[in-house]
Motif scaffolding. Structure first.
Motif, PDB file in Angstrom:
ATOM      1  N   TYR A 129       0.856  -1.186   0.000  1.00  0.00           N
ATOM      2  CA  TYR A 129       0.000   0.000   0.000  1.00  0.00           C
ATOM      3  C   TYR A 129       0.891   1.235   0.000  1.00  0.00           C
ATOM      4  O   TYR A 129       1.865   1.315   0.758  1.00  0.00           O
ATOM      5  CB  TYR A 129      -0.919  -0.016   1.217  1.00  0.00           C
TER       6      TYR A 129
ATOM      7  N   ALA B 118      -7.991   3.616  -1.180  1.00  0.00           N
ATOM      8  CA  ALA B 118      -8.779   4.522  -0.339  1.00  0.00           C
ATOM      9  C   ALA B 118      -8.490   5.959  -0.747  1.00  0.00           C
ATOM     10  O   ALA B 118      -7.357   6.304  -1.091  1.00  0.00           O
ATOM     11  CB  ALA B 118      -8.450   4.329   1.138  1.00  0.00           C
TER      12      ALA B 118
ATOM     13  N   THR C 103      -8.511   5.956  11.397  1.00  0.00           N
ATOM     14  CA  THR C 103      -8.576   4.650  10.746  1.00  0.00           C
ATOM     15  C   THR C 103      -9.048   4.819   9.305  1.00  0.00           C
ATOM     16  O   THR C 103      -9.708   5.799   8.959  1.00  0.00           O
ATOM     17  CB  THR C 103      -9.513   3.689  11.493  1.00  0.00           C
ATOM     18  N   VAL C 104      -8.696   3.838   8.483  1.00  0.00           N
ATOM     19  CA  VAL C 104      -8.998   3.888   7.055  1.00  0.00           C
ATOM     20  C   VAL C 104      -9.673   2.585   6.645  1.00  0.00           C
ATOM     21  O   VAL C 104      -9.183   1.498   6.970  1.00  0.00           O
ATOM     22  CB  VAL C 104      -7.712   4.082   6.224  1.00  0.00           C
ATOM     23  N   SER C 105     -10.794   2.688   5.943  1.00  0.00           N
ATOM     24  CA  SER C 105     -11.448   1.511   5.364  1.00  0.00           C
ATOM     25  C   SER C 105     -10.895   1.302   3.956  1.00  0.00           C
ATOM     26  O   SER C 105     -10.890   2.229   3.141  1.00  0.00           O
ATOM     27  CB  SER C 105     -12.966   1.709   5.304  1.00  0.00           C
ATOM     28  N   LEU C 106     -10.432   0.095   3.677  1.00  0.00           N
ATOM     29  CA  LEU C 106      -9.776  -0.187   2.404  1.00  0.00           C
ATOM     30  C   LEU C 106     -10.753  -0.766   1.390  1.00  0.00           C
ATOM     31  O   LEU C 106     -11.639  -1.552   1.739  1.00  0.00           O
ATOM     32  CB  LEU C 106      -8.622  -1.166   2.618  1.00  0.00           C
ATOM     33  N   ASN C 107     -10.575  -0.369   0.130  1.00  0.00           N
ATOM     34  CA  ASN C 107     -11.382  -0.925  -0.958  1.00  0.00           C
ATOM     35  C   ASN C 107     -10.962  -2.370  -1.236  1.00  0.00           C
ATOM     36  O   ASN C 107      -9.800  -2.723  -1.083  1.00  0.00           O
ATOM     37  CB  ASN C 107     -11.198  -0.101  -2.230  1.00  0.00           C
TER      38      ASN C 107
ATOM     39  N   TYR D 276      -4.462   2.312   9.768  1.00  0.00           N
ATOM     40  CA  TYR D 276      -4.313   3.622  10.404  1.00  0.00           C
ATOM     41  C   TYR D 276      -3.498   4.554   9.511  1.00  0.00           C
ATOM     42  O   TYR D 276      -2.610   4.109   8.777  1.00  0.00           O
ATOM     43  CB  TYR D 276      -3.587   3.502  11.746  1.00  0.00           C
TER      44      TYR D 276
ATOM     45  N   THR E  92      -6.806  -3.654  11.237  1.00  0.00           N
ATOM     46  CA  THR E  92      -7.215  -2.252  11.258  1.00  0.00           C
ATOM     47  C   THR E  92      -6.145  -1.394  10.595  1.00  0.00           C
ATOM     48  O   THR E  92      -4.958  -1.508  10.910  1.00  0.00           O
ATOM     49  CB  THR E  92      -7.438  -1.760  12.696  1.00  0.00           C
TER      50      THR E  92
ATOM     51  N   LEU F 151     -11.486  11.885   4.427  1.00  0.00           N
ATOM     52  CA  LEU F 151     -11.193  11.581   5.825  1.00  0.00           C
ATOM     53  C   LEU F 151     -10.423  12.721   6.477  1.00  0.00           C
ATOM     54  O   LEU F 151     -10.649  13.059   7.645  1.00  0.00           O
ATOM     55  CB  LEU F 151     -10.391  10.286   5.920  1.00  0.00           C
TER      56      LEU F 151
ATOM     57  N   ILE G 130      -1.046  -1.186   8.708  1.00  0.00           N
ATOM     58  CA  ILE G 130      -2.161  -2.085   8.997  1.00  0.00           C
ATOM     59  C   ILE G 130      -1.770  -2.931  10.196  1.00  0.00           C
ATOM     60  O   ILE G 130      -0.761  -3.645  10.167  1.00  0.00           O
ATOM     61  CB  ILE G 130      -2.497  -2.967   7.779  1.00  0.00           C
TER      62      ILE G 130
END
Length: 405
Positions: free
Chosen positions: A309, A352, A401-405, A382, A380, A357, A375
């Motif tokens: 990432y 993302a 926090t970050v939600s990943l595609n 960050y 989770t 955000l 991660i």
């Protein structure tokens, strides 16, 4: 208190420090408040003045650059501050006002702070890289960049607390003294209690581009200099992140170079690979987005699962900021070619969009430097921003926090 949230202006330590610039009084509900404006810390201290003996600090509010004056409007449950610094001529934010709402809710700032019960307090700022502990899902590590070059450090973060808590620090040393000529921009764990560190060089300041291995105490045990074939084309925009893939003799260190060097095709930067077992260097080419304004570069690289990432961002702030994204590249594409040869170009996918955000993290203007991503062991994700040591910066360190595609 200001130092505990990363807002202490270290460059002003020998002058006026945080420089209290003004004070506002206001009664909200049944509570009398004093609001103390810190011009150099870009923060507002909120004090409960109801007690007969002395005011009690109850909250710290992030401000824009250099709050100069303000007004309390209890009838509308509002506090307003005016911030005098105008960075418009340099492409930054203009002088502006901030609005704060008085609510029965949890504060949304700070998002990371230092443990105030610890003596001495761990001051922090300019967090420029992030890594996760491989087994403890609550533990992360961050490094500071060259703004604090007198004492490069690895900060230990309890990410599960809210706000996240800096609980300890490891000072990076060389021969028992604070390590000089480092600009730490990346950190990765080595699986044995130590760390790999990426340091961005600057040839004009005789700061070398290098990778360092440190043990659990922060002592440098190995220095890995970049090969001459790379340094022949160097600029000051060097490695911005480091991660590990594999283990033992198969261990590979991957580092993201922020911007094009002289031998790169425009719009492509290198992801560098180094195998400690064989001391071999290689690289792949990463395609950059085209900036609307300014430049676009990389700020972090993190391997997890079948992907790496990568943070790709522009260097813009406020409304001019258009690109703050996280991309992923399949590990199967990370097949390095020798330095000096034609580099394979990897394919990236958006993982993302960090810009929304960052806009909602504190409801302030969008800051420039989203610099750290990792991660945790429980999956989770960050991210953290670099506040530039509160130097021509609002001083906000956003941690979310970050939600990943």
């Amino acid at each position: 208190a200001v130092a505990s949230i990363g807002h202490f202006p270290d460059k002003r330590a020998g002058k006026k420090g945080v420089e209290p610039e003004g004070m506002i009084k206001g009664t909200f509900g049944d509570t009398n408040y004093l609001f103390v404006l810190s011009e150099r810390g870009s923060v507002v201290g909120v004090y409960d003045d109801s007690a007969a003996d002395e005011p009690e600090l109850v909250q710290l509010l992030p401000s824009g650059l250099s709050p100069e004056s303000g007004v309390a409007i209890p009838a509308r449950n509002l506090l307003v501050t005016a911030n005098e610094t105008d960075l418009g001529p340099d492409g930054g934010v203009r002088a502006h006002v901030m609005l704060y709402a008085y609510e029965d809710a949890e504060p949304n700032y700070p998002q990371i702070l230092s443990d105030v019960s610890r003596d001495p307090l761990i001051g922090f700022g300019a967090l420029s890289g992030l890594a996760a502990d491989p087994s403890d899902a609550s533990k992360l590590y961050a490094v500071n960049d060259s703004f604090y070059s007198a004492q490069p450090s690895i900060f230990i973060i309890d990410a599960k607390q809210k706000p996240a808590m800096i609980t300890d620090v490891i000072r990076v040393t060389r021969d028992g003294a604070p390590a000089e000529k480092l600009d730490l921009e990346g950190v990765a764990t080595d699986g044995n209690g130590g760390f790999w560190l990426a340091s961005e060089g600057n040839p004009d300041k005789e700061v070398p581009h290098a990778v360092y291995h440190v043990d659990g105490t922060g002592a440098i045990t190995e220095t890995i200099n970049l090969p001459e074939a790379l340094l022949a084309s160097q600029t000051r925009f060097g490695m911005e992140g480091i991660t590990t893939v594999g283990e033992g003799d198969d261990l590979t260190l991957w580092m993201a170079v922020q911007r094009e060097w002289a031998d790169d095709e425009k719009g492509f930067v290198k992801l560098l690979a180094y195998k400690p077992a064989t001391k071999e260097w290689g690289a792949v080419a990463y395609p950059l987005e085209t900036p609307e304004k300014g430049w676009v570069g990389l700020s972090e690289i993190t391997a997890n699962g079948d992907n790496v990432y990568i943070i790709e961002r522009d260097n813009q702030i406020g409304e001019a900021a258009k690109l703050k994204k996280l991309y992923k590249v399949a590990l199967s594409e990370m097949q390095p070619a020798p330095i000096g040869s034609q580099l394979p170009v990897v394919e990236k996918q958006e993982a993302a969009d960090l810009l929304p955000l960052m806009k909602t993290a504190s409801n302030g203007f969008v800051v420039d430097k989203i610099e750290g991503f990792t991660i945790a062991a429980d999956g989770t994700a960050y991210a953290v921003t670099d506040n530039d040591g509160v130097d021509d910066s609002s001083g906000e360190t956003l941690f979310f926090t970050v939600s990943l595609n």
